[in-house]
Design an enzyme around this catalytic site. Structure first.
Site, PDB file in Angstrom:
ATOM      1  N   GLY A 152     170.329  67.174-101.981  1.00 36.88           N
ATOM      2  CA  GLY A 152     171.045  65.922-102.154  1.00 36.88           C
ATOM      3  C   GLY A 152     172.304  65.919-101.328  1.00 36.88           C
ATOM      4  N   HIS A 153     173.294  65.131-101.780  1.00 38.20           N
ATOM      5  CA  HIS A 153     174.549  65.003-101.056  1.00 38.20           C
ATOM      6  C   HIS A 153     175.736  65.519-101.862  1.00 38.20           C
ATOM      7  CE1 HIS A 153     172.802  61.519 -98.375  1.00 38.20           C
ATOM      8  NE2 HIS A 153     172.177  62.672 -98.224  1.00 38.20           N
ATOM      9  N   GLY A 154     175.477  66.337-102.874  1.00 35.42           N
ATOM     10  CA  GLY A 154     176.547  66.978-103.610  1.00 35.42           C
ATOM     11  C   GLY A 154     177.227  66.064-104.618  1.00 35.42           C
ATOM     12  N   ASP A 169     170.430  61.560-102.501  1.00 40.57           N
ATOM     13  CA  ASP A 169     171.799  61.090-102.252  1.00 40.57           C
ATOM     14  C   ASP A 169     172.737  61.888-103.151  1.00 40.57           C
ATOM     15  OD1 ASP A 169     174.122  59.350-101.684  1.00 40.57           O
ATOM     16  OD2 ASP A 169     172.630  57.997-100.859  1.00 40.57           O
TER      17      ASP A 169
END
Length: 473
Positions: free
Chosen positions: A302-304, A280
Site C-alpha cells: 500500500g502507501h503507508g 493506497d
C-alpha cells in the site's frame, strides 16, 4: 400403590408433547461462515426476489417471526431472512435489510443479524438514525454490492454503498465478510495509470466508498473482514468517539484509491490490532481530525500511514494530536507520511510516530508540502499548511534504495519546525546504503545518531518565522 398403566402412558405422552415445540424453536447460534463463498455465477445480472415484499417489521417488544432453521427466541434479534432476504448471492436483498434495520433501530440493545450461511447482495443503501441505544449490526455471512459499474442501478449513488447516518452508540461487527466486488471499478479508464505513460483517460470516474459513517458518534467497528472495495474501504466523516479493532482489510496492491481506513472531520479515534493491505493509504487522516491513536497495526502492501493530503484548493486544514505506535509497514511505497498542497492554510501539530518497523519501504519517513496528485499541473503558491511538532522515535527496518529513506520537503515561506528524531535506524533492503536524506527548509533536533545520518536537518527555529501565523485552527 402402583400407578395404573393407562395413566402412566398418558403422563409420558403429555410431557413429550409439551417439550417438543420448545426444543424446535430454541435460540439460534451464529456460526462462523464457510471459507468459500464465491462470486455470483450469472454474469452479474440480478434476479427478482421470489418474495413479493419483506415481512412487516415486528413491533417493539414482540418476538421476531423466524423459520426453524434460523430461529431465535430473543425479541431483540432481527434476522434479515425473517424480513425476506434470500442470501443466494443473486437475489436483491436490499428491501429486506432496510426493513430489518427499521425494526432493529426502534428496539433498545437490538441486533440486526446477517446469518453465516448466506451471501447477501444489496444495492446502495442509507441506514439512518437516530436509533435506540445499543444497536449492533452483526455480519456473520457475506454482504456485497452489485458486481461492478455495469450492474450498478442507474438511480443509485456511485459515490457510496453502505452509509450509516446520524447514529449514536452503534456497533458493526461479525465473523463474516463485506465483499466490495471492486475489480471492474479499478479498471475504469479514468483510474491512475490506465493511459499511456502513467496518465489517465477521459470518462466517468465515480466509484463508491464501500462503508461510510457520517455525522455519528460513539461507534465501534470490530472483527470484520472487508475486501476489494471499489474505492475507500471504510470512511468516517464528521464523527466522534470511534473505536476500530481487529479489522482485516484486503485488496490487491494494484487497486487504485482503495484507502483502508479514512477519517476526516473526526475526532477521538482509536485504531487497534488490525491488518490492512490495499492499493493506497493503509490509514489516511484528512482535515479536521484530532486525538487519533493508532496501535498494533500492520500495513502493506500500500502507501503507508498518511496524514493528508491537506489544503487542496487553498482550503484550511487542521490536524492535531495523532499517535502511531507499534506499527509494521511492509512492501509499501511510503511508510509514515505527511502531505500538504501548496496554497493551503491551517496546521499539522503534535504528531508522534513511535516504534514503527519498516520492511522494504520506498519512502520510510516523508513530509511533502509540495504534494500534487497530477505532477506538472500544480502552480507554486506561497501559503501553506504549517507543520510543527513531529516526533519520530524508534523507527527501524529496511528501505527500497530507489528513494532516500527520509525526505523533508517543507514550504519556502512556512518551514517545518520542531521535528525530533530519536533511534531512527534504516538500512537498505537490497543494494548499497543511500546516505543522502533530503531536507528543504526543515528544522528540528536529533536526540540520537540516526542511520543514515541527517545533516540537512537544521537546528533551532528559522529566522524567517518570527511568529506563528494566524492558522485558523
Amino acid at each position: 400403590m402402583g400407578i395404573p398403566r393407562a395413566l402412566l402412558v398418558l403422563c409420558i405422552a403429555t410431557a413429550f408433547l409439551s417439550l417438543g415445540p420448545r426444543g424446535s424453536l430454541g435460540r439460534s447460534h451464529l456460526h462462523k461462515r464457510q471459507q468459500s463463498h464465491g462470486r455470483r455465477g450469472n454474469g452479474g445480472h440480478r434476479l427478482q426476489s421470489p418474495v413479493d415484499s419483506p415481512a412487516d417489521p415486528p413491533a417493539a417488544g414482540t418476538s421476531t417471526t423466524v423459520t426453524p432453521s434460523n430461529s431465535s427466541s430473543d425479541s431483540s434479534v432481527f434476522d434479515v431472512r425473517s424480513f425476506g432476504a434470500v442470501g443466494d448471492g443473486v437475489t436483491d436483498d436490499t428491501e429486506a435489510f432496510r426493513s430489518a434495520w427499521r425494526a432493529a433501530c426502534s428496539v433498545e440493545s437490538a441486533t440486526l443479524s446477517v446469518p453465516s450461511d448466506g451471501v447477501f447482495m444489496i444495492t446502495s443503501t442509507i441506514f439512518p438514525g437516530p436509533c435506540q441505544p445499543g444497536l449492533v449490526f452483526q455480519v456473520d455471512g457475506v454482504v456485497m454490492p452489485p458486481d461492478g459499474p455495469q450492474c450498478w442501478p442507474k438511480s443509485d449513488s456511485k459515490h457510496q454503498w453502505l452509509v450509516f447516518y446520524q447514529l449514536e452508540g452503534m456497533t458493526l461487527r461479525g465473523e463474516g465478510t463485506i465483499e466490495g466486488n471492486g475489480e471492474d471499478w479499478w479498471s475504469l479508464p479514468c483510474k491512475p495509470h490506465r493511459g499511456p505513460h502513467g496518465s489517465t483517460l477521459p470518462g466517468s470516474c465515480d466509484s463508491p466508498v464501500l462503508i461510510r459513517f457520517f455525522m455519528s458518534c460513539n461507534l465501534t467497528v470490530r472483527d470484520l473482514r472487508i475486501e476489494n472495495s471499489p474505492q475507500f474501504h471504510i470512511k468516517f466523516d464528521a464523527c466522534e468517539d470511534v473505536h476500530i479493532e481487529g479489522l482485516s482489510i484486503n485488496s490487491p496492491a494494484f487497486s487504485p484509491n482503495t484507502d483502508g481506513v479514512h477519517i476526516e472531520n473526526t475526532r477521538s479515534v482509536t485504531i487497534y490490532n488490525s491488518m490492512i493491505s490495499n492499493g493506497d493509504d493503509c490509514i489516511s487522516i484528512g482535515p479536521g481530525c484530532s486525538d487519533v491513536d493508532i496501535q498494533n497495526v500492520t500495513c502493506g502492501p500500500g502507501h503507508g500511514i498518511s496524514i493528508g493530503s491537506l489544503g487542496m484548493h487553498n482550503s484550511e486544514a487542521c490536524v492535531s494530536n495523532v499517535s502511531v505506535k507499534n506499527a509494521v509497514i511492509r512492501n509499501s511505497d511510503n511508510g509514515v507520511r505527511i502531505k500538504t498542497w501548496q496554497g493551503g492554510m491551517g496546521s499539522v501539530s503534535d504528531i508522534s510516530f513511535d516504534t514503527v518497523y519498516m520492511e522494504n519501504v520506498r519512502n520510510c519517513i516523508i513530509i511533502d508540502q509540495y504534494y500534487c496528485s497530477n505532477k506538472g499541473y500544480c502552480q507554486n503558491q506561497s501559503s501553506a499548511v504549517y507543520v510543527s511538532g513531529v516526533t519520530y522515535a524508534n523507527i527501524k527496518g529496511t528501505y527500497d534504495v530507489r528513494s532516500p529513506p527520509m525526505h523533508f520537503a517543507c514550504s519556502d515561506t512556512l518551514p517545518c519546525t520542531n521535528i525530533t528524531m530519536s533511534e531512527v535506524e534504516l538500512l537498505p533492503h537490497e543494494g548499497e546504503l543511500v546516505d543522502d536524506p533530503f531536507c528543504w527548509n526543515a528544522y528540528g533536533v536529533m536526540r540520537t545518531v540516526t542511520i543514515p545520518p541527517i545533516p540537512c536537518l537544521q537546528d533551532g527555529q528559522p529566522e524567517s518565522l518570527q511568529e506563528i501565523p494566524n492558522l485558523g485552527c
